[in-house]
Design a protein around this motif. Sequence first.
Motif, mmCIF file in Angstrom:
data_model
loop_
_atom_site.group_PDB
_atom_site.id
_atom_site.type_symbol
_atom_site.label_atom_id
_atom_site.label_comp_id
_atom_site.label_asym_id
_atom_site.label_seq_id
_atom_site.Cartn_x
_atom_site.Cartn_y
_atom_site.Cartn_z
ATOM 1 N N ILE A 207 0.815 -1.232 0.000
ATOM 2 C CA ILE A 207 0.000 0.000 0.000
ATOM 3 C C ILE A 207 0.843 1.274 0.000
ATOM 4 O O ILE A 207 0.344 2.340 -0.329
ATOM 5 N N TYR A 208 2.122 1.182 0.369
ATOM 6 C CA TYR A 208 2.980 2.382 0.334
ATOM 7 C C TYR A 208 3.905 2.434 -0.871
ATOM 8 O O TYR A 208 4.240 3.511 -1.344
ATOM 9 N N ASN A 209 4.322 1.268 -1.361
ATOM 10 C CA ASN A 209 5.411 1.275 -2.344
ATOM 11 C C ASN A 209 5.052 0.807 -3.744
ATOM 12 O O ASN A 209 5.785 1.094 -4.675
ATOM 13 N N ASP A 210 3.970 0.042 -3.865
ATOM 14 C CA ASP A 210 3.650 -0.481 -5.198
ATOM 15 C C ASP A 210 2.846 0.557 -5.971
ATOM 16 O O ASP A 210 2.087 1.341 -5.391
ATOM 17 N N SER A 211 3.001 0.537 -7.277
ATOM 18 C CA SER A 211 2.240 1.493 -8.085
ATOM 19 C C SER A 211 1.011 0.851 -8.722
ATOM 20 O O SER A 211 0.132 1.553 -9.213
ATOM 21 N N ASN A 212 0.937 -0.484 -8.684
ATOM 22 C CA ASN A 212 -0.230 -1.139 -9.283
ATOM 23 C C ASN A 212 -1.359 -1.274 -8.261
ATOM 24 O O ASN A 212 -1.879 -2.359 -8.011
ATOM 25 N N ILE A 213 -1.721 -0.147 -7.659
ATOM 26 C CA ILE A 213 -2.778 -0.161 -6.643
ATOM 27 C C ILE A 213 -3.629 1.093 -6.800
ATOM 28 O O ILE A 213 -3.090 2.181 -7.072
ATOM 29 N N ASP A 214 -4.930 0.926 -6.694
ATOM 30 C CA ASP A 214 -5.864 2.048 -6.774
ATOM 31 C C ASP A 214 -5.527 3.051 -5.667
ATOM 32 O O ASP A 214 -5.401 2.678 -4.502
ATOM 33 N N SER A 215 -5.389 4.333 -6.008
ATOM 34 C CA SER A 215 -4.852 5.268 -5.019
ATOM 35 C C SER A 215 -5.830 5.538 -3.878
ATOM 36 O O SER A 215 -5.413 5.692 -2.732
#
Length: 320
Positions: A207-215
């Motif tokens: 939740i802090y470092n990945d970019s493939n996650i809905d913001s």
Amino acid sequence: MAASLSMALANLCFLLLLLSSSKAELSTNYYSKSCPSVFTTVKSIVQSAISKERQMGASLLRLHFHDCFVNGCDGSILLKDTLSFTGEQNAFPNRKSARGYNVVDDIKSAVEKECPGVVSCADILAIAARDSVVKLGGPSWNVKVGRKDARTASQAASNRDIPAPTFSLNNLSSSFRAQGLSTKDMVALSGSHSIGQAQCSKFRDHIYNDSNIDSSFANSRQLSCPRATGPGDKNLAPLDLQTPTVFNNNYYKNLINQRGLLHSDQELFNGGSTDSQVRSYSTNPSIFNADFAAAMIKMGNIRPLTGSNGEIRKNCKRVN
Ligand code: HEM
Ligand SMILES: *[C@@H]1O[C@H](CO)[C@@H](O)[C@H](O)[C@H]1NC(C)=O
Ligand SMILES: *[C@@H]1O[C@H](CO)[C@@H](O)[C@H](O)[C@H]1NC(C)=O
């Protein structure tokens, strides 16, 4: 000449016999004479445990998974550490994470009253996993039984063989392949994350470092999972944000919306070879249910101890 030929034939027959007996199979009617009540007894205790606390269904399902992936479905995860014995309960994937041991003990006591010394702890885990899924609204399947309990456990194998939430898609596939399960099985079995909870320490990096996650999803999870390690490490979030106590295919819908909680969850829908299967499950609950049930049976067949191997533990926590 004739004598040595018949000797060779006898040897061959003996070898074949050995091979076939060591491949003794599980069956659904294994206890039909020796403990016909086992299925109703397990079900009633699972149901009351889940009525008290819905998460318990998830916890019981996970126990069976963590049992099967470590030297087969042999009840090894249930052995408690003692001064002279180190088992699996304090291995990294289980420590302060795996739960439900007390419910298994309650089931075992009830079953021992009805049929002493007959039903293995490994089978109790397999039956309780199915009953949990059913109680929470998921598919049913016929549980094969006849497993014996191990007299050993392995913390090292537990650390090595249970997949971690940091895994890539390739890592996940190889971990399941090592157990004789396909990538397809892996994607179907991951639907287990339709129920249950995870701790901040297991999804923080995602939740802090990945970019493939809905913001907006990441932001809302960050509210109860601080960036820094500390007391917040144990804070829980549902693996399926929509229906955390109902077993359904919403898990896959979340993945398509980049709302997987674990890094490993989102790996199943991240532009790779498993995207199409995730899409299919997200729109076809009946295909998901059928594949899930089939994969659970396969997982339950991982290297069981049968016949004269292993024992029927009297108490699931310790060897006889
Ligand atoms: C694909 C690889 C998998 C990984 C990396 C993985 C990892 C995890 C992690 C990190 C948690 C949270 C634990 C915690 O925070 O204490 C979790 C929970 C859970 N896992 Fe998995 N898992 C995987 C596959 C499976 C499979 C195959 C099953 C069942 C067949 C399963 C069933 C569950 C359940 C039901 C929970 C919630 C447990 C509870 O609420 O007590 N998982 N998993
Ligand atoms: C995960 O995959 C990477 C790269 O493919 C590999 O270097 C690493 O050893 C794998 N880790 C595990 C635990 O399998
Ligand atoms: C994120 O990545 C940075 C840089 O690689 C690292 O220092 C940090 O520990 C990671 N995790 C979190 C939760 O920020």
